[in-house]
Design an enzyme around this catalytic site. Structure first.
Site, PDB file in Angstrom:
ATOM      1  N   ASP A  13      40.012  39.525  40.932  1.00 19.55           N
ATOM      2  CA  ASP A  13      41.382  39.879  41.248  1.00 19.55           C
ATOM      3  C   ASP A  13      42.256  38.871  40.492  1.00 19.55           C
ATOM      4  O   ASP A  13      41.771  37.832  40.037  1.00 19.55           O
ATOM      5  CB  ASP A  13      41.601  39.776  42.761  1.00 19.55           C
ATOM      6  CG  ASP A  13      43.052  39.948  43.152  1.00 19.55           C
ATOM      7  OD1 ASP A  13      43.644  40.965  42.765  1.00 19.55           O
ATOM      8  OD2 ASP A  13      43.590  39.065  43.841  1.00 19.55           O
ATOM      9  N   ASP A  15      46.396  38.190  41.012  1.00 17.74           N
ATOM     10  CA  ASP A  15      47.439  37.524  41.802  1.00 17.74           C
ATOM     11  C   ASP A  15      46.857  36.979  43.106  1.00 17.74           C
ATOM     12  O   ASP A  15      46.265  37.731  43.886  1.00 17.74           O
ATOM     13  CB  ASP A  15      48.581  38.493  42.116  1.00 17.74           C
ATOM     14  CG  ASP A  15      49.345  38.902  40.869  1.00 17.74           C
ATOM     15  OD1 ASP A  15      49.299  38.144  39.878  1.00 17.74           O
ATOM     16  OD2 ASP A  15      49.974  39.974  40.864  1.00 17.74           O
ATOM     17  N   SER A 108      45.948  45.164  40.953  1.00 11.59           N
ATOM     18  CA  SER A 108      46.851  46.219  41.401  1.00 11.59           C
ATOM     19  C   SER A 108      48.159  46.167  40.625  1.00 11.59           C
ATOM     20  O   SER A 108      49.046  47.002  40.855  1.00 11.59           O
ATOM     21  CB  SER A 108      47.126  46.068  42.906  1.00 11.59           C
ATOM     22  OG  SER A 108      45.925  46.192  43.644  1.00 11.59           O
ATOM     23  N   LYS A 139      42.958  49.490  45.436  1.00 13.88           N
ATOM     24  CA  LYS A 139      42.327  48.781  46.543  1.00 13.88           C
ATOM     25  C   LYS A 139      43.038  49.167  47.840  1.00 13.88           C
ATOM     26  O   LYS A 139      44.255  49.334  47.841  1.00 13.88           O
ATOM     27  CB  LYS A 139      42.439  47.262  46.323  1.00 13.88           C
ATOM     28  CG  LYS A 139      41.852  46.782  45.007  1.00 13.88           C
ATOM     29  CD  LYS A 139      42.179  45.302  44.771  1.00 13.88           C
ATOM     30  CE  LYS A 139      41.749  44.852  43.400  1.00 13.88           C
ATOM     31  NZ  LYS A 139      42.098  43.444  43.123  1.00 13.88           N
ATOM     32  N   ASP A 164      41.081  37.272  47.056  1.00 14.79           N
ATOM     33  CA  ASP A 164      41.789  36.470  48.055  1.00 14.79           C
ATOM     34  C   ASP A 164      42.320  37.318  49.195  1.00 14.79           C
ATOM     35  O   ASP A 164      42.687  36.790  50.240  1.00 14.79           O
ATOM     36  CB  ASP A 164      42.967  35.724  47.409  1.00 14.79           C
ATOM     37  CG  ASP A 164      44.126  36.659  47.085  1.00 14.79           C
ATOM     38  OD1 ASP A 164      45.227  36.463  47.631  1.00 14.79           O
ATOM     39  OD2 ASP A 164      43.928  37.597  46.292  1.00 14.79           O
TER      40      ASP A 164
END
Length: 218
Positions: A13, A15, A108, A139, A164
């Site tokens: 991922d 961010d 995303s 997601k 995260d």
């Protein structure tokens, strides 16, 4: 290098995992909320849990969602150009230490923004980036991570997901992958391993990625 020598695959991922963008996201949503006369804190709390179109449906149901999205994209693109970004401690060492072709980004966000942020923070960009435009289901659907594995030529069981957020964890688990959580004080439900920071996870991720194929431990 051949797959056997390279070891396993790592899917990240972006961010909150590699890039610390919390203050940027809060600022962007705050400016967006002001444009529509909405409470910035309330909007941000909804945005944390939903995709933008779902956020608009909840906080600005009387507005044209496409107009809302265009305004958000304008603000986000400007933030990539002028905002202050930082990579999490250990991110550069980790990404530069991974074998070429063994890792991907699953976000995303949109690829041009990811590239802009990586350029600003000096992080290397992999050959595979699965962004919001690459899939019809984001997601927590497993589709984004499955798409990344497909593009890498990897089997899901040979992939390690670094996340995260709970929605990303669910996405990786649904894809049948090993999932490790980072940058959170409390482990997200379902993760196979949890690290309070990315820095703590770096040696373990590198070990996973460089173990001979078929010998990496979850």
């Amino acid at each position: 290098m051949t797959n056997e020598l390279r070891g396993r695959y790592v899917l990240f991922d972006v961010d909150g995992t590699l890039i610390d963008a919390v203050s940027n996201q809060r600022r962007v949503w705050g400016t967006w909320a002001q444009r529509y006369g909405l409470d910035a804190d309330e909007v941000y709390q909804v945005a944390l849990r939903t995709r933008p179109m779902e956020t608009f449906a909840q906080v600005a149901a009387n507005r044209d969602p496409r107009e809302c999205l265009d305004a958000l994209h304008e603000l986000e693109d400007e933030d990539v150009r002028s905002g202050v970004y930082a990579a999490f401690d250990g991110a550069s060492e980790l990404l530069h230490g991974l074998p070429p072709g063994s890792w991907a980004l699953v976000t995303s966000n949109y690829e041009h923004r990811v590239r802009g942020r990586f350029l600003r923070t000096g992080l290397p960009v992999p050959g595979v980036i699965v962004d919001a435009a690459a899939v019809t289901e984001g997601k927590p659907s497993p589709v984004p991570y499955l798409r990344a594995a497909e593009q890498l030529g990897a089997e899901p069981g040979d992939c390690l997901v670094i996340e995260d957020a709970p929605s990303g964890v669910l996405s990786g688990l649904g894809a049948g992958m090993t999932v490790w959580g980072v940058n959170a004080s409390v482990a997200a439900e379902g993760v196979h391993r949890h690290f309070a920071s990315l820095r703590e996870a770096v040696p373990h991720i590198l070990a996973f990625a460089t173990e001979p194929h078929g010998h990496a431990a979850a």
